[in-house]
Design an enzyme around this catalytic site. Sequence first.
Site, mmCIF file in Angstrom:
data_model
loop_
_atom_site.group_PDB
_atom_site.id
_atom_site.type_symbol
_atom_site.label_atom_id
_atom_site.label_comp_id
_atom_site.label_asym_id
_atom_site.label_seq_id
_atom_site.Cartn_x
_atom_site.Cartn_y
_atom_site.Cartn_z
ATOM 1 N N TYR A 128 -13.926 33.544 -13.462
ATOM 2 C CA TYR A 128 -14.516 32.098 -13.762
ATOM 3 C C TYR A 128 -13.707 31.189 -12.786
ATOM 4 C CZ TYR A 128 -15.657 35.000 -17.903
ATOM 5 O OH TYR A 128 -15.947 36.234 -18.767
ATOM 6 N N TRP A 178 -16.769 28.628 -18.317
ATOM 7 C CA TRP A 178 -17.251 29.755 -19.268
ATOM 8 C C TRP A 178 -18.652 29.266 -19.075
ATOM 9 C CZ3 TRP A 178 -12.844 29.605 -22.772
ATOM 10 C CH2 TRP A 178 -11.611 30.687 -22.580
ATOM 11 N N ASP A 225 -21.158 25.845 -4.611
ATOM 12 C CA ASP A 225 -21.282 27.247 -5.631
ATOM 13 C C ASP A 225 -21.850 28.283 -4.642
ATOM 14 O OD1 ASP A 225 -21.182 28.820 -7.792
ATOM 15 O OD2 ASP A 225 -21.251 27.120 -9.037
#
Length: 605
Positions: A172, A186, A282
């Site tokens: 993570y 998370w 991302d």
Amino acid sequence: MSFKDLQSFIKELERKGELVRVKVEVDPELEITEITDRVSKSYGKALLFEKVKGSKYPVLINAMGTYERMAMALGVKSLNDMGDVINDLMDMSSYMGVVKAVKSIPKLTRMASVFPIKLPIKGACQEVINHDPDLNELPIIKCWPEDGGKFLTLPLVITKDPETGIQNMGMYRMQVYDKNTTGMHWHWHKDGREIYEQYRKLGGKMPISVALGCDPAITYAATAPLPKMIDEMMFAGFLRKMPVNMVKSITNDIYVPADAEFIIEGYVDVNEPLRVEGPFGDHTGYYSLEDDYPVFHVTCITHKKKPVYPTTIVGKPPMEDCYMGKATERIFLPLFKMINPEIIDINFPLEGVFHSCVIISIDKKYPGHANKVINSVWGMGQMMYTKMVIVVDKDVDPQDTEAVAYNLFNNMEPQRDIVITEGPLDALDHASNTPLYGSRVGIDATRKWDIELQAREVKKEEVTAERKEEAKKLLEDLKDKGGILDFNLPYKEDLTKCILVSIDKTEAWQAKKVINSIEEKLKEVKLIAVFDKEIDPNNLSIVAWKLFNNIDAKRDLIIKEGTVGVDATRKLASEGHTRPWPKDIEMSQEMKEYVDRRWQEYGID
């Protein structure tokens, strides 16, 4: 070949000519990203930056950034070999009878290596212990210009179930807030988040240890979508063919890999308010937006005497994480086959960023078999997040995109062979107007049986050479009149099968108007896809990436007799998409030019 630790992997990379040592000083803010992105996109080598501004530790990146290096990381010649190993393991007939039991001894021996070993002494990861930790001493990178800050991008986050005492390891990202706090990213569907929710019921502090720089099998295991009952360290031991040595953390009871480069120990106070984390460039190729997440407090950092700091970058594919995803595809194929024996092979295209598209070949046994597989896939763990499922026959290689396209355009009739359903979506999906939930599409591209054809008869018109020329002329006219900016007819065998166009979108539903205008004149066209003006319709990789990621099937597919239109443009609030639409990840022009000027200094070419 298996690796004891990260540095033994680095030595093997260098021995095989798969590593470049960059000896000039580089900046961890953006510069490392721009260099690595260029190398990654050109299928280049692993990079070891020996001098990083502001830190005494070298940085390793792109270590698993090709199919070959990913296979090397897992100790096999080819990623396909991993599927064979898993397949053998699951072949229970190998353990039947005395003779077969003897033959299975090598497999049983490998199974004996899966159990981690808890050492009663300190590990190499604890050669240096710092009880006054400062994250700023680590060469943590800022990946992209609009990131919320610096991020740990390869952290192996280890937690412990408060009820069972069983440890969990996941990867993570962690945004650095200051010298001893970070975010803990998370998502709702992650095991780490579930354990966090258990601690919230108990109150107090949740102990966490974070490993940085383990051997590649352990790093990969942290990313694998394992069932909850399978321990990641056991899986890593199986992959590397030797058990993982574990040692107790200095300030908590969590056991960590003894040969890690760094260990960051600390806690999350479950009573503490959440804190804004992000944005972050991302793996989808977009910035994931700001959101609230728990805060991780660092109490101790331990490391080897001469550690190497590992990191990675994610963004528009292909990048290093794509090959980790491909390893998952190969390793878990036998499990897919166990649940659905008709499955022959699968392909998660790199442009689908893991959860947006899967192509599956099957041994078709009965009418509607493809639909059975489509719905079964959506019921398999994290496969429920897959937005597009395409099914082809067993003689079609899912990895051969041209063959898949041929079967898609020749076997699929939209009104008969497309199914749209609603369900859970990945947390990073941005196309649906509702977070975590939206619509998905399944496409049956198999050859149809007579009974399937009778179920819904589709009228087909022969497309003449003259008609093909009319199609090109129509698109040229639309381009001249400003309706579209550019177009591409990528399916050369039949110029009317697929039309890709770009538009300068200025109003709601503009893409659908363009689709309708084309379909009215070219009713025999099978697929019309519309993209924003910055997308070159001739760049099929970018086109696929946008098509897989920018659509919510129920809203963005226009299905008519024989034709499917796809609106792959950015959605507007006036079109009912009220969620923020994320930006594409782009490096700043200033940094691009800076790296251009320095390129020869890096010694990469």
